[in-house]
Structures are given as structure tokens and as C-alpha cells.
Design a protein around this motif. Structure first.
Motif, PDB file in Angstrom:
ATOM      1  N   GLY A  97      31.869  -8.968   4.868  1.00  0.00           N
ATOM      2  CA  GLY A  97      31.804  -7.623   5.428  1.00  0.00           C
ATOM      3  C   GLY A  97      30.838  -7.522   6.588  1.00  0.00           C
ATOM      4  N   SER A  98      30.671  -6.299   7.087  1.00  0.00           N
ATOM      5  CA  SER A  98      29.787  -6.033   8.220  1.00  0.00           C
ATOM      6  C   SER A  98      28.334  -5.952   7.737  1.00  0.00           C
ATOM      7  N   PRO A  99      27.404  -6.362   8.601  1.00  0.00           N
ATOM      8  CA  PRO A  99      25.992  -6.265   8.215  1.00  0.00           C
ATOM      9  C   PRO A  99      25.595  -4.822   7.932  1.00  0.00           C
ATOM     10  N   ILE A 100      24.667  -4.651   6.998  1.00  0.00           N
ATOM     11  CA  ILE A 100      24.132  -3.329   6.706  1.00  0.00           C
ATOM     12  C   ILE A 100      22.696  -3.276   7.200  1.00  0.00           C
ATOM     13  N   SER A 101      22.239  -2.089   7.512  1.00  0.00           N
ATOM     14  CA  SER A 101      20.907  -1.893   8.071  1.00  0.00           C
ATOM     15  C   SER A 101      19.961  -1.335   7.008  1.00  0.00           C
ATOM     16  N   ASN A 102      18.704  -1.748   7.127  1.00  0.00           N
ATOM     17  CA  ASN A 102      17.678  -1.288   6.183  1.00  0.00           C
ATOM     18  C   ASN A 102      16.431  -0.928   6.967  1.00  0.00           C
ATOM     19  N   THR A 103      15.979   0.317   6.864  1.00  0.00           N
ATOM     20  CA  THR A 103      14.781   0.776   7.566  1.00  0.00           C
ATOM     21  C   THR A 103      13.744   1.224   6.555  1.00  0.00           C
ATOM     22  N   VAL A 104      12.495   0.721   6.714  1.00  0.00           N
ATOM     23  CA  VAL A 104      11.397   1.097   5.812  1.00  0.00           C
ATOM     24  C   VAL A 104      10.300   1.772   6.621  1.00  0.00           C
ATOM     25  N   THR A 105       9.625   2.703   5.980  1.00  0.00           N
ATOM     26  CA  THR A 105       8.575   3.476   6.660  1.00  0.00           C
ATOM     27  C   THR A 105       7.268   3.495   5.874  1.00  0.00           C
ATOM     28  N   GLU A 106       7.229   2.875   4.692  1.00  0.00           N
ATOM     29  CA  GLU A 106       6.028   2.912   3.866  1.00  0.00           C
ATOM     30  C   GLU A 106       5.370   1.529   3.813  1.00  0.00           C
ATOM     31  N   ASP A 107       4.059   1.539   3.771  1.00  0.00           N
ATOM     32  CA  ASP A 107       3.318   0.294   3.629  1.00  0.00           C
ATOM     33  C   ASP A 107       2.337   0.414   2.466  1.00  0.00           C
ATOM     34  N   MET A 108       1.769  -0.722   2.043  1.00  0.00           N
ATOM     35  CA  MET A 108       0.800  -0.743   0.949  1.00  0.00           C
ATOM     36  C   MET A 108      -0.217  -1.838   1.245  1.00  0.00           C
ATOM     37  N   SER A 109      -1.494  -1.501   1.198  1.00  0.00           N
ATOM     38  CA  SER A 109      -2.535  -2.461   1.551  1.00  0.00           C
ATOM     39  C   SER A 109      -2.641  -3.559   0.502  1.00  0.00           C
ATOM     40  N   ALA A 110      -3.182  -4.702   0.914  1.00  0.00           N
ATOM     41  CA  ALA A 110      -3.304  -5.880   0.050  1.00  0.00           C
ATOM     42  C   ALA A 110      -4.543  -5.739  -0.827  1.00  0.00           C
ATOM     43  N   ASN A 111      -4.405  -4.986  -1.909  1.00  0.00           N
ATOM     44  CA  ASN A 111      -5.501  -4.694  -2.811  1.00  0.00           C
ATOM     45  C   ASN A 111      -5.031  -4.958  -4.241  1.00  0.00           C
ATOM     46  N   PRO A 112      -5.724  -5.818  -4.994  1.00  0.00           N
ATOM     47  CA  PRO A 112      -5.226  -6.162  -6.335  1.00  0.00           C
ATOM     48  C   PRO A 112      -5.202  -4.988  -7.293  1.00  0.00           C
ATOM     49  N   TRP A 113      -6.173  -4.080  -7.200  1.00  0.00           N
ATOM     50  CA  TRP A 113      -6.185  -2.929  -8.099  1.00  0.00           C
ATOM     51  C   TRP A 113      -5.062  -1.956  -7.740  1.00  0.00           C
ATOM     52  N   LEU A 114      -4.785  -1.813  -6.437  1.00  0.00           N
ATOM     53  CA  LEU A 114      -3.697  -0.944  -6.017  1.00  0.00           C
ATOM     54  C   LEU A 114      -2.364  -1.514  -6.488  1.00  0.00           C
ATOM     55  N   ALA A 115      -2.205  -2.855  -6.385  1.00  0.00           N
ATOM     56  CA  ALA A 115      -0.959  -3.484  -6.819  1.00  0.00           C
ATOM     57  C   ALA A 115      -0.777  -3.404  -8.329  1.00  0.00           C
ATOM     58  N   PHE A 137      -1.332  -0.910 -10.312  1.00  0.00           N
ATOM     59  CA  PHE A 137      -0.842   0.386 -10.793  1.00  0.00           C
ATOM     60  C   PHE A 137       0.229   1.005  -9.908  1.00  0.00           C
ATOM     61  N   ASN A 138       0.637   0.298  -8.838  1.00  0.00           N
ATOM     62  CA  ASN A 138       1.649   0.851  -7.937  1.00  0.00           C
ATOM     63  C   ASN A 138       2.647  -0.229  -7.557  1.00  0.00           C
ATOM     64  N   THR A 139       3.914   0.163  -7.492  1.00  0.00           N
ATOM     65  CA  THR A 139       4.983  -0.750  -7.099  1.00  0.00           C
ATOM     66  C   THR A 139       5.824  -0.079  -6.021  1.00  0.00           C
ATOM     67  N   MET A 140       6.098  -0.833  -4.956  1.00  0.00           N
ATOM     68  CA  MET A 140       6.874  -0.290  -3.850  1.00  0.00           C
ATOM     69  C   MET A 140       8.299   0.031  -4.308  1.00  0.00           C
ATOM     70  N   ALA A 141       8.818   1.181  -3.864  1.00  0.00           N
ATOM     71  CA  ALA A 141      10.184   1.588  -4.202  1.00  0.00           C
ATOM     72  C   ALA A 141      11.183   0.572  -3.657  1.00  0.00           C
ATOM     73  N   GLU A 142      12.311   0.394  -4.338  1.00  0.00           N
ATOM     74  CA  GLU A 142      13.285  -0.623  -3.953  1.00  0.00           C
ATOM     75  C   GLU A 142      13.836  -0.389  -2.549  1.00  0.00           C
ATOM     76  N   ASP A 143      13.965   0.869  -2.131  1.00  0.00           N
ATOM     77  CA  ASP A 143      14.536   1.122  -0.801  1.00  0.00           C
ATOM     78  C   ASP A 143      13.517   0.900   0.317  1.00  0.00           C
ATOM     79  N   GLN A 144      12.281   0.524  -0.048  1.00  0.00           N
ATOM     80  CA  GLN A 144      11.243   0.241   0.947  1.00  0.00           C
ATOM     81  C   GLN A 144      10.876  -1.249   0.971  1.00  0.00           C
TER      82      GLN A 144
END
Length: 878
Positions: A495-513, A515-522
Motif C-alpha cells: 500500500g501507500s506510505p502513511i504519515s505520522n506526526t508527533v508533537t510531544e517530547d519527554m526528557s531523559a529522566n529515570p524518575w519521569l520514565a 511513572f509516565n509512558t508516551m502515548a502510542e500515537d506520539q
């Protein structure tokens, strides 16, 4: 006169007779409480006299006392003193001494599943590093550094940052060495690897480390090709007490630790806890790091037959890394140069950072069923959250080779904040690795007769891992867009390629990681998971009498694998087929004690080991690799041990054959090229699979301990290995769509295995100047080190090198309480960092004996990353 003489002779005879009648013989065995092992060289003195002896290498002693009753005092430098009463001749049995620089007396838990060498009568090739040595010599190094003075063990750095070390045993890497924590497996379930930054707290919580080279004594169906390393942690302490410790080291390193134990209370409960914070700038430029360590152990003794202990520990950390530095840059800018770093608006920034938090918890239950039977069970879990950052997009550099983050921000602004490949933009991405791992190990032990012992048990594990990428820092971008074609059930894009655009970031912090997980669409680049389930059963039968011991051991396991790809597959095809693999191992051995000073053993083992998850699915897709099969390992070993009061020596011989391996590597074409008959473009990826690889590792190991006087210990070791590839391998090259490009047979017979020095020799000295002051030094030399290039006929031999470590310990007793003391320790260490050999690890020199690579003569040791570090620690025990 004659009568007087007779009277005097009678008087003297009566005196000697009385003295002889007053004498008694007191015997016993002095044991180290931390690892339940004999403690040689302990002092046993009749209290109030100068009459005394020392324990031999088996911890045994026999003291002829001057009185028929009294007390003996058992002591050893660095351990607490024990005073025992006797009346007449008496066997005191096992006398346990506790290291006085640890958290005092240890409650040993999970004894049936820990699988220490002492749990079996038949000998193996084993070395034990106790808590005292770990705490004294670790400094700022990884826990792997405590194993360097062991035959056939090779430890080196990889990425120049905290926790970036690796190790090999008998020439086999970390994926072929089994690592256990209190008997539970901790190698990665997907690839068998170890990431030591995840275990940065091990040095603080370890009671001891036992490395069993070769087949080992573990009853589990684990990958003990090179050996087994078992980390035994602290548990709940018997006595109340604690400590405060601070350490400083080179490059602004500082570490503070506090620990406290309530002791075992009258109601059977007890709690031990410890907390650490560390931070430093790192030895190489741009390798800053910071982390914490926590440890909590709660013990409960319900009665004499039931002991419970709950333990949780973790070491959240982040550290910047030093990847991909070329030899040319090393020569131009110096050994500490790091081109992963740069500045943004004058502030430091590094595109390479590892961040991770891996809490580990276990619940132990020891049940003494009867005098002949016991059951030991551990239920464990770990949860990993974190990843590593890197470049994503076009990366400009400054004139001196650093990442030009200011120019990156300008380029991103010029693209109107819309990031994508091909428009000159750049972001820092995080490659995330998340997992949840649960398991249970249980072992039942019973004495079938006076000489026969049976062990049987089960090993259950389930693992779910998730891998994806996310944006860590947009560097001024508003979004990142990429496109991809999805795969169907044939694993080909459609099939044709699909596009994926993300707008959220998350800093490289072990405590932040945590308790938080990036949403699949990001998520970007990839997003997949795997479920690995494991069921194993094991058994061991051992016969032992005073002189002879023999054992037979077997284990069988089934592994189930399934992969889930949410990013590169159509939704209806995201789940792969499930793969089940059956594996097993068999071990047998015989030990014979000629007398108390001379022992020998022979052991043999065969493994049919399932391939790792990453080798089952081709090129990180859901396509099953039809070429994988169980790897076959045959191990043979023999050993001889000599022990006397002043000298101890162990000689071990081994032969390990590793067959039916399938290994896959990849490369990116730097220019347009034709591979086979297929034209490819620059930037295309080519996968190379070696099928049927066989390695044969043979060698001799020697370790000695010499005690010329009570105040001096001399240790030495040597290992001579011959690790080679055997026969020929079939090499297949495939493109990114897994189309076969080439297939050739290559003769690799006699080619040298790289990645670890095949010849090592070392010596160490401990000089106890007085009871409270000691000096120690260790020297090691490494040779026959070859480049890591896989199975080749001719390999590049790298230069030999030497390392020296030194340390001084001083103890200040404080007050009348023997527990209160201030301990000082100074370490000076040589370090070896392979980050400067990143090119050589993939070198392939066509001419045998040629030591030049890209015009550089690598036979000069100056091209190695040899450096020096120091550390100073102060510890107050209360």
C-alpha cells in the motif's frame, strides 16, 4: 641427699602430671557469615593467655588449652570478635564471624535457591569476593571491577560513562554468562545481555559475589557457557546498628550513603534500610552522571521452621556517554575527548544519555520441614523503565568536532519548526526499553540417606517488554513527521506510505520514565513488544562421604515467544506467530579428597540452549528465522586443589565447545554499491548472517594464596586460553526486505575469538601493618587480545597492557563500644576504556600480523584508553 633427690623428682613428676591432666583440646571451624564459607587465618586464643593457633584454609583449628575450662577468643582482621566458653575437650562446631564493615550479622535467606558452590560437595572452579573487599576496592567503578583479579575474567569499558562496562568469562560474553541475584536470573530475557548502569547499586547492597567459572553449581537451565556470577545481597540484620559513609573521587565525584537496621526484635520482625545518592562529572569529557540507590529488607521469623524476608532495591540513574569516537579524533584531541557533546546558548548538552530505573523485589520463604528436608522459595519481580538518547536527523558539527546545537536550532527555525528527514532538521530521540518481569524459583532438598541428597524444583518466568522511540528534545521544532509503508502477513510492505506526526517530547529522566509512558500515537521509528514465557524444572542427586562425592544434575525448560509490532504492520497482522522452544542441560561430576590437603574433581556438562528472542525473529520484524535452532554446548573440566596452613593453590583445566550458532550483523552502505548481483544505494542496510558458527575454548587457570606471616597475604592468578573458531561458516547477506544477496562458505578454522584477552596474569598483596591499618596492591597483565569481528580466519591482535590498583585502609575505634568506628579508605586505580577502540572492534586486517589500521600502528599501547582514577571514602559505624 638421695632422699632429697627422689623427693624433687617426685614433685616435678606430679607437677607435669597435673598440667597434663589440666589440658583440654578445643576444636571447631571458623566461618564467614556473609557467604557461609570457611575463613582461613582466623586467630583463636585462650583468653588470659598467649596460647593460640590459626585456622587453616578450611577454617578448621585445634587448640590445646592450658586449663580444663575457660574461654577462647576467635578474631580476624575486619571481622567482629567472638568469645566462647569451654569445659574440658570440646568441639565447638561452626563459629561464625561477621564482617565489621558491613551491616553486622546477616540473616541468610533463600539458601536453597541461591546455588552457592558451598551448597554442593563436588568442587567447581570458583572465586568468592566478600563484602569487605567490595566496599574497599569499588571506588567509583562498576561492580564488575571487583571481579578483575579472577582467572579468565576480562572487564573493560564500552561507552566511557558510569555503568558502561562489560565483562567476559573464559572468552564468552555477557550473553553467555549467567548472572543471578540471590539465585534468580537477571540476564536480559530478549538477548541475554547485562547493562551494568541498571545495577549501579549492586556495590552498596551486595554481601558477596561468587563467580563460578564453567559449568557452575546452579541447578537452573541457564546460560552458563562461560560461567555463573551470583550476587548475594544483604538481608535483614540480626543486630541493631547502622552506618554513614561519604566518598569523593576524581572529576568531582561524590557519594553519600546512610544505612540502619532495627535488628531482629523480640516479636520476630526486623527492618534494614539503606539510601545512597551519587553524582560526578565522569572520567571522559561530557560523561556527567547522577543517581540514587535504595534498599529495604523486612524480615520475619515466625518460628524455628519458617523464615520470611521481603526485599526491594533499585538504582535510578542517568549518565551521559561517549560513543563512536574515532582513533583519529583520539589522536588529535586527546583520550578524554567526546564528540557527542556541544553547547546550546553556552550551556553544555550531550546527545547521548542513558537513563533507567529497574526496581527489583523478591519475597523469600525458607521452610525447615524436618531435620532431613527443607523447601526454599523466592517470588520475584522487576520493572524496567528508561532508555538511551541519540541523534535523529542532520547533525552539523563545529570546527573542533563537537555537535553544533546552536546551528541545529537555527536550521530547525529555518524549516518553520517542522522536522523530518531530508529537510536539514534535527531532534534528540530516546530509544525506550520498558519491561515487566515476574518469576518464581522453588527448591526442595531432602536427605535420602546419610550420604545421598536429592534436590528438585521449578523455575517459572514471564516477561513483557516494549520498545519504541520518542522525541526527547525538539530543539526548537514544533513537530516531527515521518512516513512508512506497513507490512502484511507476508512481512513485505504494502500500500501507500502513511504519515505520522508527533508533537510531544519527554526528557531523559529515570524518575519521569518510571511513572509516565508516551502515548502510542506520539511514538516514532518503531513500536513493538514481546511476550516471553518460561517454564523449567530441575533436579540434582548427590552422593558424598568423607572422601568421595559425585553428582548428577538435569534441567529441562520450554520457552514461548511472541512479538507484537504496532508500528510497521497493518493492525490485523501486528501479532506474530507464537514460537515454542524446548531446551535442556545435563551435568555430572566426581570429586575425591586424597587427604585434607589434596582434592581433585572432574565435571562434564551438555547444554541444548534455545536461541534468544532477538535471533528468532528476522531483522526486528515478525518474520520467524527458519535457520535458528538450539545451540549446543559441551563442557569438560577438571581441577586440583592443594591446601595447607600457609599456602593454597587451585589448578583448573577446561574445554568448552559451542556449536550451531546463528549470528546476524548489519552495515550501512556509505556509497552506491552492488552486493552480489543486486545494485544498492548509499544508506541502504545490508544484514549479514553467519550460520553454523562453532567456537572451541580450551584453557588452564591457576590461583594461589600465600600467607608467609600472619600480617601478609599474597595472591596470584594466571589464565592461559586458546579460543578459536572451528571449521567453516555459511555467510548470507540480505537487503532490508530480506532478499538474499549473497551466500558463501568461509573457512574460519583456527581464527582467534576476539573481545577478551586470552592470556591474563596477576598478583596481589595485602599487608596488615597493625590491627587498624593495612595496605594492598594488585597488578594485572593482559595479552592475546583480538578485535571483535566475528568469525574470521585472520584477526587483528591488539597490544598487551598492564594495570595496577592500590589502596590503603585505616580504622579508628571510637568509644568503648567496638561497633563504633571510623573507617577510611583511599584507592588509586588504572582503568581501561575500549571506547577508543571502537574502530578496531570492527577491523578486518587482510594481512596476518599486520598491526596497522587506517595508517595507525595499533601495536603501540598509547592508542588504548588507559587512565587513572582515585577515590577516598570515610565510613562511620554505629
Amino acid at each position: 641427699m638421695k632422699k632429697t633427690t627422689q623427693f624433687l623428682l617426685l614433685t616435678v613428676a606430679l607437677i607435669f602430671s597435673t598440667v597434663a591432666m589440666a589440658q583440654s583440646t578445643v576444636t571447631g571451624i571458623v566461618m564467614d557469615a556473609e557467604l557461609n564459607a570457611p575463613l582461613p587465618g582466623a586467630n583463636i586464643i585462650e583468653k588470659g593467655t598467649t596460647n593460640g593457633v590459626s585456622s587453616d584454609f578450611d577454617g578448621k583449628f585445634s587448640l590445646t588449652t592450658q586449663a580444663t575450662s575457660g574461654q577462647i577468643v576467635v578474631s580476624y582482621v575486619g571481622y567482629g570478635t567472638v568469645t566462647l566458653s569451654f569445659s574440658g575437650s570440646k568441639d565447638l562446631g561452626k563459629i561464625t564471624l561477621v564482617s565489621d564493615n558491613s551491616l553486622d550479622e546477616i540473616v541468610v535467606i533463600g539458601t536453597g535457591v541461591i546455588d552457592l558452590a558451598e551448597g554442593r560437595q563436588t568442587p567447581i572452579a570458583v572465586s568468592t569476593i566478600k563484602a569487605k573487599e567490595i566496599q574497599e576496592k569499588i571506588g567509583t567503578q562498576d561492580i564488575t571491577a571487583t571481579l578483575v583479579n579472577t582467572p579468565s575474567v576480562y572487564v573493560a569499558g564500552q561507552a566511557g560513562g558510569f555503568g558502561d562496562s562489560r565483562m567476559a568469562v573464559r572468552g564468552f560474553g555477557q550473553d553467555n554468562t549467567a548472572f543471578l541475584l540471590n539465585g534468580q536470573p537477571i540476564n536480559g530475557m530478549e538477548d541475554g545481555l547485562m547493562y551494568w548502569s541498571n545495577w549501579s547499586g549492586m556495590a552498596d547492597v551486595a554481601n558477596g559475589i561468587q563467580i563460578q567459572r564453567g559449568l557452575g553449581s546452579s541447578k537452573l537451565a541457564i546460560s552458563s557457557v562461560g560461567g555463573t556470577v551470583n550476587f548475594v545481597t544483604k538481608a535483614t540484620d540480626k543486630k541493631e546498628g547502622g552506618f554513614v559513609q561519604t566518598s569523593i573521587a576524581n572529576d568531582d565525584f561524590i557519594k553519600n550513603t546512610v544505612g540502619y537496621s532495627s535488628g531482629m526484635l523480640e516479636n520476630g520482625w526486623g527492618v534494614t534500610a539503606m539510601l545512597t545518592h551519587w553524582q560526578g562529572d565522569g572520567y571522559n569529557d561530557g560523561t556527567f552522571g547522577q543517581g540514587q540507590v535504595y534498599f529495604v529488607s523486612i524480615g520475619y521469623k515466625a518460628n524455628d521452621n519458617h523464615n520470611f524476608n521481603f526485599l526491594i532495591t533499585g538504582a535510578p540513574q542517568w549518565h551521559d556517554q561517549n560513543f563512536t569516537k574515532s582513533i583519529a579524533k583520539y589522536l588529535q584531541y586527546g583520550r578524554r575527548y567526546n564528540d557527542n557533546q556541544g553547547t546550546l546558548n553556552g550551556q553544555y548538552m550531550n546527545e547521548r544519555r542513558n537513563f533507567y530505573h529497574k526496581p527489583v523485589a523478591n519475597l523469600n520463604w525458607d521452610w525447615k520441614i524436618s531435620d532431613e528436608s527443607s523447601l526454599s522459595t523466592v517470588l520475584y519481580a522487576s520493572w524496567g523503565r528508561g532508555g538511551g538518547t541519540g541523534n535523529y536527523g542532520s547533525r552539523p558539527r563545529t570546527a573542533d568536532g563537537y555537535v553544533d546545537f546552536d546551528q541545529i536550532v537555527a536550521n530547525n527555525a529555518a524549516a518553520s519548526g517542522e522536522g523530518m528527514f531530508g529537510n536539514g532538521t534535527y531532534a534528540i530521540r530516546s530509544s525506550m526499553n520498558l519491561h515487566s518481569w515476574y518469576g518464581l524459583v522453588t527448591n526442595y532438598e531432602t536427605k535420602l540417606s546419610e550420604n545421598v541428597t536429592l534436590n528438585a524444583g521449578a523455575d517459572l518466568r514471564t516477561y513483557y517488554g516494549t520498545h519504541f522511540r520518542q522525541i526527547e528534545n525538539f530543539l526548537g521544532l514544533d513537530s516531527w513527521t515521518e512516513s512508512r509503508s506497513l507490512r502484511d502477513n507476508t512481512h513485505l510492505t504494502t500500500g501507500s506510505p502513511i504519515s505520522n506526526t508527533v508533537t510531544e517530547d519527554m526528557s531523559a529522566n529515570p524518575w519521569l520514565a518510571t511513572f509516565n509512558t508516551m502515548a502510542e500515537d506520539q511514538r516514532i521509528d518503531y513500536d513493538n513488544s514481546e511476550r516471553i514465557s518460561y517454564l523449567g524444572v530441575f533436579g540434582q542427586l548427590e552422593y558424598a562421604n568423607d572422601n568421595l562425592s559425585a553428582f548428577f544434575q538435569g534441567a529441562v525448560s520450554n520457552q514461548s515467544h511472541q512479538r507484537f509490532d504496532r508500528y510497521d504492520y497493518l493492525p490485523q497482522y501486528k501479532d506474530s506467530e507464537k514460537v515454542n522452544n524446548l531446551g535442556y542441560n545435563l551435568k555430572a561430576g566426581l570429586g575425591y579428597m586424597i587427604n585434607e590437603d589434596n582434592k581433585f574433581y572432574v565435571n562434564a556438562g551438555y547444554y541444548s540452549r534455545q536461541p534468544y528472542h532477538d535471533n528468532i525473529y528476522l531483522n526486528f520484524t515478525n518474520e520467524i528465522n527458519p535457520l535458528t535452532s538450539n545451540e549446543k554446548i559441551l563442557g569438560l573440566e577438571a581441577g586440583y586443589a592443594f591446601k595447607s596452613e600457609f599456602f593454597n593453590a587451585n589448578l583448573n583445566l577446561y574445554r568448552t565447545s559451542w556449536k550451531d550458532r546463528v549470528t546476524t550483523t548489519s552495515r550501512i552502505l556509505s556509497a552506491d554499491a552492488t552486493v552480489g548481483t543486486t545494485p544498492l544505494l548509499a544508506g541502504d542496510q545490508v544484514f549479514k548472517t553467519n550460520e553454523g558458527v562453532e567456537q572451541l575454548h580450551t584453557g588452564v587457570e591457576l590461583d594461589i594464596i600465600l600467607k608467609p606471616v600472619s600480617s601478609i597475604d599474597v595472591k596470584g592468578f594466571a589464565s592461559v586460553g586458546n579460543w578459536e573458531y572451528v571449521g567453516e561458516v555459511v555467510t548470507t547477506e540480505r537487503d532490508e526486505d530480506r532478499n538474499v544477496l549473497t551466500s558463501t562458505a568461509q573457512d574460519v578454522d583456527g581464527g582467534k575469538v576476539g573481545d577478551a584477552a586470552q592470556f591474563t596474569i596477576g598478583a596481589g598483596l595485602v599487608y596488615r601493618v597493625c590491627d587498624n591499618f593495612s595496605f594492598d596492591a594488585d597488578w594485572r597483565s593482559y595479552d592475546k587480545l583480538y578485535a571483535t569481528v566475528g568469525a574470521v580466519k585472520e584477526n587483528l591482535e591488539l597490544p598487551n597492557f598492564d594495570l595496577v590498583d592500590m589502596g590503603v585502609s585505616f580504622k579508628f575505634p571510637l568509644g568503648l563500644n567496638k561497633t563504633n568506628s571510623l573507617n577510611l579508605r583511599l584507592n588509586v586505580n588504572n582503568v581501561f576504556d575500549e571506547v577508543y577502540l571502537s574502530e578496531l572492534r570492527n577491523a578486518n586486517v587482510a594481512n596476518p600480523g599486520d598491526t596497522t589500521y587506517k595508517g595507525i600502528n595499533v601495536s603501540n599501547t598509547g592508542y588504548f584508553g588507559l587512565g587513572r582514577t582515585w577515590s577516598l571514602s570515610a565510613r562511620f559505624n554505629f
